[in-house]
Design a protein around this motif. Sequence first.
Motif, PDB file in Angstrom:
ATOM      1  N   UNK A  98     -74.436   6.887 108.442  1.00 37.04           N
ATOM      2  CA  UNK A  98     -73.861   7.540 109.620  1.00 37.04           C
ATOM      3  C   UNK A  98     -74.842   7.457 110.785  1.00 37.04           C
ATOM      4  N   UNK A  99     -74.543   6.596 111.738  1.00 37.12           N
ATOM      5  CA  UNK A  99     -75.353   6.457 112.951  1.00 37.12           C
ATOM      6  C   UNK A  99     -74.433   5.981 114.067  1.00 37.12           C
ATOM      7  N   UNK A 100     -75.009   5.608 115.196  1.00 30.47           N
ATOM      8  CA  UNK A 100     -74.190   5.196 116.346  1.00 30.47           C
ATOM      9  C   UNK A 100     -73.344   3.963 116.026  1.00 30.47           C
ATOM     10  N   UNK A 101     -73.883   3.064 115.196  1.00 27.99           N
ATOM     11  CA  UNK A 101     -73.137   1.866 114.815  1.00 27.99           C
ATOM     12  C   UNK A 101     -71.900   2.223 113.991  1.00 27.99           C
ATOM     13  N   UNK A 102     -72.071   3.139 113.035  1.00 27.80           N
ATOM     14  CA  UNK A 102     -70.939   3.578 112.214  1.00 27.80           C
ATOM     15  C   UNK A 102     -69.889   4.268 113.067  1.00 27.80           C
ATOM     16  N   UNK A 103     -70.327   5.070 114.025  1.00 29.70           N
ATOM     17  CA  UNK A 103     -69.379   5.768 114.905  1.00 29.70           C
ATOM     18  C   UNK A 103     -68.586   4.781 115.738  1.00 29.70           C
ATOM     19  N   UNK A 105     -67.940   1.688 114.925  1.00 27.95           N
ATOM     20  CA  UNK A 105     -67.058   1.007 113.982  1.00 27.95           C
ATOM     21  C   UNK A 105     -65.811   1.847 113.703  1.00 27.95           C
ATOM     22  N   UNK A 106     -66.011   3.123 113.386  1.00 25.27           N
ATOM     23  CA  UNK A 106     -64.887   3.994 113.060  1.00 25.27           C
ATOM     24  C   UNK A 106     -63.977   4.225 114.264  1.00 25.27           C
ATOM     25  N   UNK A 107     -64.581   4.387 115.448  1.00 18.95           N
ATOM     26  CA  UNK A 107     -63.773   4.581 116.651  1.00 18.95           C
ATOM     27  C   UNK A 107     -62.897   3.363 116.920  1.00 18.95           C
ATOM     28  N   UNK A 108     -63.490   2.182 116.809  1.00 18.95           N
ATOM     29  CA  UNK A 108     -62.735   0.944 117.046  1.00 18.95           C
ATOM     30  C   UNK A 108     -61.606   0.778 116.045  1.00 18.95           C
ATOM     31  N   UNK A 109     -61.807   1.282 114.826  1.00 20.50           N
ATOM     32  CA  UNK A 109     -60.790   1.156 113.784  1.00 20.50           C
ATOM     33  C   UNK A 109     -59.712   2.232 113.911  1.00 20.50           C
ATOM     34  N   UNK A 146     -60.120  -4.950 115.875  1.00 21.74           N
ATOM     35  CA  UNK A 146     -60.930  -4.163 116.801  1.00 21.74           C
ATOM     36  C   UNK A 146     -62.270  -3.783 116.186  1.00 21.74           C
ATOM     37  N   UNK A 147     -62.258  -3.426 114.887  1.00 20.24           N
ATOM     38  CA  UNK A 147     -63.479  -2.983 114.209  1.00 20.24           C
ATOM     39  C   UNK A 147     -64.375  -4.136 113.787  1.00 20.24           C
ATOM     40  N   UNK A 148     -63.838  -5.338 113.718  1.00 15.68           N
ATOM     41  CA  UNK A 148     -64.583  -6.472 113.142  1.00 15.68           C
ATOM     42  C   UNK A 148     -65.836  -6.830 113.920  1.00 15.68           C
ATOM     43  N   UNK A 149     -65.881  -6.498 115.210  1.00 14.21           N
ATOM     44  CA  UNK A 149     -67.068  -6.852 116.005  1.00 14.21           C
ATOM     45  C   UNK A 149     -68.277  -6.008 115.642  1.00 14.21           C
ATOM     46  N   UNK A 150     -68.055  -4.919 114.876  1.00 15.81           N
ATOM     47  CA  UNK A 150     -69.164  -4.063 114.477  1.00 15.81           C
ATOM     48  C   UNK A 150     -69.502  -4.195 112.989  1.00 15.81           C
ATOM     49  N   UNK A 151     -68.862  -5.145 112.315  1.00 15.37           N
ATOM     50  CA  UNK A 151     -69.133  -5.307 110.887  1.00 15.37           C
ATOM     51  C   UNK A 151     -69.058  -6.787 110.531  1.00 15.37           C
ATOM     52  N   UNK A 152     -68.903  -7.086 109.262  1.00 17.28           N
ATOM     53  CA  UNK A 152     -68.856  -8.470 108.805  1.00 17.28           C
ATOM     54  C   UNK A 152     -67.713  -9.231 109.470  1.00 17.28           C
TER      55      UNK A 152
END
Length: 202
Positions: A98-103, A105-109, A146-152
Amino acid sequence: MSSENYLKDISEIKHLMNKSSKFISLSGLSGILAGIYALIGASFAYWLVAQSERGYLILDGKVFRLILLDLILVGIFSIGTAIYLTTKKAKKNNQKIWDSLTRRLLTSFIVPLLAGAIYIIIILNQQRYGQTGALMLLFYGLALLSASKYTLGDVKYLGYTQIVIGLICAIFPGYGFWFWVLGFGIMHIVYGTVMYFKYDKK
């Protein structure tokens, strides 16, 4: 410095950059299990409708309420499994869960997914039922994209697949149940299997 060491250093730098800018702890196994949950839930829903007096689904009866509960349970099990396995993998990778990156990711999803859920509820209240399956697939695909830019990066391919299946489903609304099974069941298992052997089993 030898070329071998140079390439190794470049590879390590690239890995660190990806680790700091992308959430890389998504579990392929959670995708497989989500697909299995979807197939089990779909099988139960099909059996409920087949055993009902009418033999088809109406949206104001007991069977519909049971199918809605079935759908919610599939979602709860899928999300719960994803959280558990992803947390476990993140700890193994020494990555914060849980950090800014996870937030981000979750917001985009969640934003496109929540918008889609609200829209589907609106059209169901207006008694427009035919495109529900297509809309679920489309908005889910858009959420993944939308979420893919923050993950694999592989996540975007699942997103594109869900969007395409959703569009085809919109053309053939009478087969919405089977397209739902294809998108949420089979494609999750295929995607999760690829991810598992590509990233998890290293």
